[in-house]
Design an enzyme around this catalytic site. Structure first.
Site, short mmCIF file in Angstrom:
data_model
loop_
_atom_site.label_atom_id
_atom_site.label_comp_id
_atom_site.label_asym_id
_atom_site.label_seq_id
_atom_site.Cartn_x
_atom_site.Cartn_y
_atom_site.Cartn_z
N PRO A 76 -47.84 117.58 25.44
CA PRO A 76 -48.21 116.17 25.21
C PRO A 76 -48.31 115.76 23.75
O PRO A 76 -48.71 114.64 23.46
CB PRO A 76 -49.59 116.10 25.88
N ALA A 78 -49.62 118.03 21.02
CA ALA A 78 -50.65 118.70 20.21
C ALA A 78 -50.06 119.43 19.01
O ALA A 78 -50.62 119.38 17.91
CB ALA A 78 -51.43 119.68 21.09
N TRP A 79 -48.94 120.13 19.21
CA TRP A 79 -48.33 120.83 18.07
C TRP A 79 -47.80 119.81 17.05
O TRP A 79 -47.85 120.05 15.85
CB TRP A 79 -47.21 121.76 18.56
N ASP A 105 -39.03 116.45 24.26
CA ASP A 105 -39.47 117.07 25.51
C ASP A 105 -38.79 116.38 26.69
O ASP A 105 -38.41 115.21 26.60
CB ASP A 105 -40.99 116.97 25.66
N ASP A 122 -33.27 116.31 26.96
CA ASP A 122 -32.99 117.74 27.07
C ASP A 122 -32.42 118.24 25.76
O ASP A 122 -31.35 117.80 25.32
CB ASP A 122 -32.00 117.97 28.21
N VAL A 123 -33.15 119.16 25.13
CA VAL A 123 -32.72 119.66 23.82
C VAL A 123 -31.37 120.37 23.89
O VAL A 123 -30.67 120.50 22.89
CB VAL A 123 -33.80 120.59 23.23
N ASP A 147 -43.01 125.55 21.76
CA ASP A 147 -44.00 126.00 22.73
C ASP A 147 -43.46 125.72 24.14
O ASP A 147 -44.22 125.55 25.09
CB ASP A 147 -45.33 125.28 22.50
N LYS A 187 -42.28 130.57 21.52
CA LYS A 187 -43.08 131.30 22.51
C LYS A 187 -42.18 132.08 23.45
O LYS A 187 -41.10 131.62 23.83
CB LYS A 187 -43.92 130.31 23.32
#
Length: 233
Positions: A76, A78-79, A105, A122-123, A147, A187
Site C-alpha cells: 500500500p 509503506a516502502w 503494483d 504489471d511490471v 517487496d 525479497k
C-alpha cells in the site's frame, strides 16, 4: 503487496462470516501484540513492512538524498514512504539533493506526496516498462526495491518458486532501468531455488548479501538479497 493488507482483508471477510479458525485467532492475537504494528500506527506508516526497510537502510545505507528509486510491489505504499523520506523526494531539506520515487503494483496505491505511482500495472508488461522509462527523470534509477510477493497458494514450494520467478524478472528489468553501479533489494522466500537467484545476482552485481531484518517475523521464511554495484551498461 504488504502481507498485513492481505491478512486485513481476510480478517474482514472472516468477521463478516462470523467465523475464524484457530490459526486466525492466533495470528490476530500475535498481530495485536506486535510492536511494529503499534509503531506503524504511531508513526503513520501504511504498513509494518516500512520498518523492515528502515532497519536495512539504517544498517546498510541503501537510500541517500538525491537517489532515484523504483519501488516494485509498492502497495500500500509503506516502502515508498520510507524512500520519499530517505532520498529527500519532497525537497524538505534544501541542503541536500532531491531524489525521485516511482512505485508500481498490480493493486491500487493511494496517492503519496513525493512519489509517483503506477497502480494496477504489471511490471513485466512491455507497455509498463515504456511508461516507467518515460516517467524517470534521468531515464534510469539508482535503486530498485522489491517487496513483491505472489498471491499465496498455501503450497510452500510453489509459492517459493513463483517469488523467485518474480525476482528473476527484476534482473531482466534491471537491464533497462538500473544505472551502472546501482542497487537491487529484493525479497525472497527460502527454498531450493534461492541459490539459483543468488547465482544470477552474483553474475550481474559485484556485491551480493543476504539480509534478515528483525522486523521480519521469526516464523517467516522471508529474507532479502541486497545486490550492489550493478555491472550492466
Amino acid at each position: 503487496m504488504c502481507r498485513s493488507l492481505q491478512r486485513g482483508r481476510f480478517h474482514a471477510a472472516a468477521a463478516v462470516l462470523g467465523r475464524k479458525t484457530g490459526a486466525e485467532h492466533r495470528w490476530l492475537e500475535r498481530h495485536l501484540k506486535d510492536p511494529f504494528v503499534k509503531a506503524t500506527k504511531q508513526q503513520n506508516y501504511r504498513c509494518r513492512s516500512a520498518f523492515k526497510l528502515l532497519e536495512m537502510d539504517d544498517k546498510l545505507r541503501i537510500l541517500r538524498p538525491g537517489l532515484s528509486v523504483l519501488d516494485c510491489g509498492a502497495a500500500p505504499g509503506a516502502w515508498s514512504q520510507v524512500a520519499v523520506e530517505r532520498v529527500n523526494a519532497l525537497g524538505a531539506d534544501p541542503t541536500v539533493p532531491t531524489g525521485f520515487v516511482l512505485g508500481i503494483d498490480l493493486q491500487h496505491i493511494s496517492p503519496l506526496a513525493g512519489a509517483v505511482f503506477l497502480s494496477e500495472a504489471d511490471v513485466a508488461d512491455p507497455a509498463t516498462l515504456r511508461t516507467i522509462l518515460s516517467l524517470l527523470p534521468a531515464g534510469k534509477v539508482d535503486v530498485i526495491l522489491s517487496d513483491m510477493a505472489p498471491n499465496p497458494t498455501g503450497i510452500r514450494e510453489l509459492d517459493h518458486q513463483k517469488l523467485i520467478k518474480l525476482c528473476l524478472g527484476l534482473l531482466d528489468l534491471s537491464q533497462s532501468v538500473l544505472k551502472p553501479k546501482g542497487t537491487l533489494l529484493c525479497k525472497f522466500w527460502d527454498g531450493q531455488d534461492s541459490r539459483l537467484l543468488q547465482g544470477r545476482l552474483k553474475e550481474q552485481f559485484q556485491d551480493v548479501r543476504t539480509v534478515k531484518p528483525q522486523a521480519s517475523r521469526k516464523d517467516s521464511a522471508e529474507s532479502y538479497y541486497l545486490a550492489r554495484l550493478y555491472k550492466g551498461k
